[in-house]
Design a protein around this motif. Structure first.
Motif, PDB file in Angstrom:
ATOM      1  N   UNK A  25       0.817  -1.212   0.000  1.00 19.12           N
ATOM      2  CA  UNK A  25       0.000   0.000   0.000  1.00 19.12           C
ATOM      3  C   UNK A  25       0.846   1.256   0.000  1.00 19.12           C
ATOM      4  N   UNK A  26       1.905   1.277   0.779  1.00 19.55           N
ATOM      5  CA  UNK A  26       2.797   2.438   0.806  1.00 19.55           C
ATOM      6  C   UNK A  26       3.576   2.571  -0.498  1.00 19.55           C
ATOM      7  N   UNK A  30      -1.217   3.666  -2.485  1.00 14.25           N
ATOM      8  CA  UNK A  30      -2.611   3.343  -2.201  1.00 14.25           C
ATOM      9  C   UNK A  30      -3.092   4.002  -0.908  1.00 14.25           C
ATOM     10  N   UNK A  31      -2.165   4.446  -0.088  1.00 17.44           N
ATOM     11  CA  UNK A  31      -2.499   5.122   1.163  1.00 17.44           C
ATOM     12  C   UNK A  31      -2.416   6.618   0.917  1.00 17.44           C
ATOM     13  N   UNK A  32      -3.505   7.345   1.172  1.00 11.42           N
ATOM     14  CA  UNK A  32      -3.514   8.782   0.859  1.00 11.42           C
ATOM     15  C   UNK A  32      -2.516   9.573   1.716  1.00 11.42           C
ATOM     16  N   UNK A  33      -1.885  10.516   1.088  1.00 14.11           N
ATOM     17  CA  UNK A  33      -0.984  11.425   1.779  1.00 14.11           C
ATOM     18  C   UNK A  33       0.463  10.996   1.836  1.00 14.11           C
ATOM     19  N   UNK A  42       9.429   7.356   3.356  1.00 15.99           N
ATOM     20  CA  UNK A  42       8.431   6.352   2.981  1.00 15.99           C
ATOM     21  C   UNK A  42       8.842   4.964   3.459  1.00 15.99           C
ATOM     22  N   UNK A  43      10.130   4.651   3.309  1.00 19.74           N
ATOM     23  CA  UNK A  43      10.629   3.349   3.757  1.00 19.74           C
ATOM     24  C   UNK A  43      10.532   3.215   5.271  1.00 19.74           C
ATOM     25  N   UNK A  44      10.949   4.254   5.982  1.00 20.12           N
ATOM     26  CA  UNK A  44      10.883   4.213   7.442  1.00 20.12           C
ATOM     27  C   UNK A  44       9.445   4.102   7.937  1.00 20.12           C
ATOM     28  N   UNK A  45       8.561   4.910   7.405  1.00 21.58           N
ATOM     29  CA  UNK A  45       7.178   4.906   7.853  1.00 21.58           C
ATOM     30  C   UNK A  45       6.487   3.583   7.533  1.00 21.58           C
ATOM     31  N   UNK A  46       6.694   3.071   6.324  1.00 22.61           N
ATOM     32  CA  UNK A  46       6.047   1.815   5.959  1.00 22.61           C
ATOM     33  C   UNK A  46       6.569   0.655   6.805  1.00 22.61           C
ATOM     34  N   UNK A  47       7.867   0.624   7.063  1.00 19.26           N
ATOM     35  CA  UNK A  47       8.434  -0.425   7.910  1.00 19.26           C
ATOM     36  C   UNK A  47       7.932  -0.340   9.336  1.00 19.26           C
TER      37      UNK A  47
END
Length: 105
Positions: A25-26, A30-33, A42-47
């Motif tokens: 999704x990240x 697919x995830x808004x914002x 993005x990598x840090x947040x998704x992990x």
């Protein structure tokens, strides 16, 4: 017993699927914002979110296990009596050997 195995299987499936779905999704916006984030962020947040999702599944599984009735599981009386006899026999041998060691001294 089948209910326990079923709960374990479902929890295991969610522990595999939730992080993969979150990471996909990240990565596919697919995830808004999240489209405005840098690749590093993005990598840090998704992990981080994927790890949190696994911990939530584990916590839910522990909650379900603790909610299960404890009186349902009764040990086999034959096994319990044999185990007690085995332990008392082992203790008797230990006491005999300690007494023989005292006599030798």
């Amino acid at each position: 017993m089948a209910g326990v195995i079923k709960k374990f299987f479902i929890a295991s499936m969610f522990m595999w699927m939730a992080p993969i779905i979150i990471l996909c999704g990240f990565n596919h916006d697919l995830i808004p914002g999240v489209s405005h984030l840098s690749p590093y962020s993005l990598t840090l947040l998704s992990g981080f979110v994927a790890v949190i999702s696994v911990n939530i599944v584990i916590a839910f599984y522990i909650y379900m296990a603790m909610k299960e009735p404890a009186d349902e599981h009764e040990p086999d009386p034959t096994f319990v009596s044999e185990a007690k006899a085995s332990v008392s026999h082992l203790i008797g041998k230990t006491e005999d050997s300690s007494q023989s060691m005292k006599k030798e001294e």
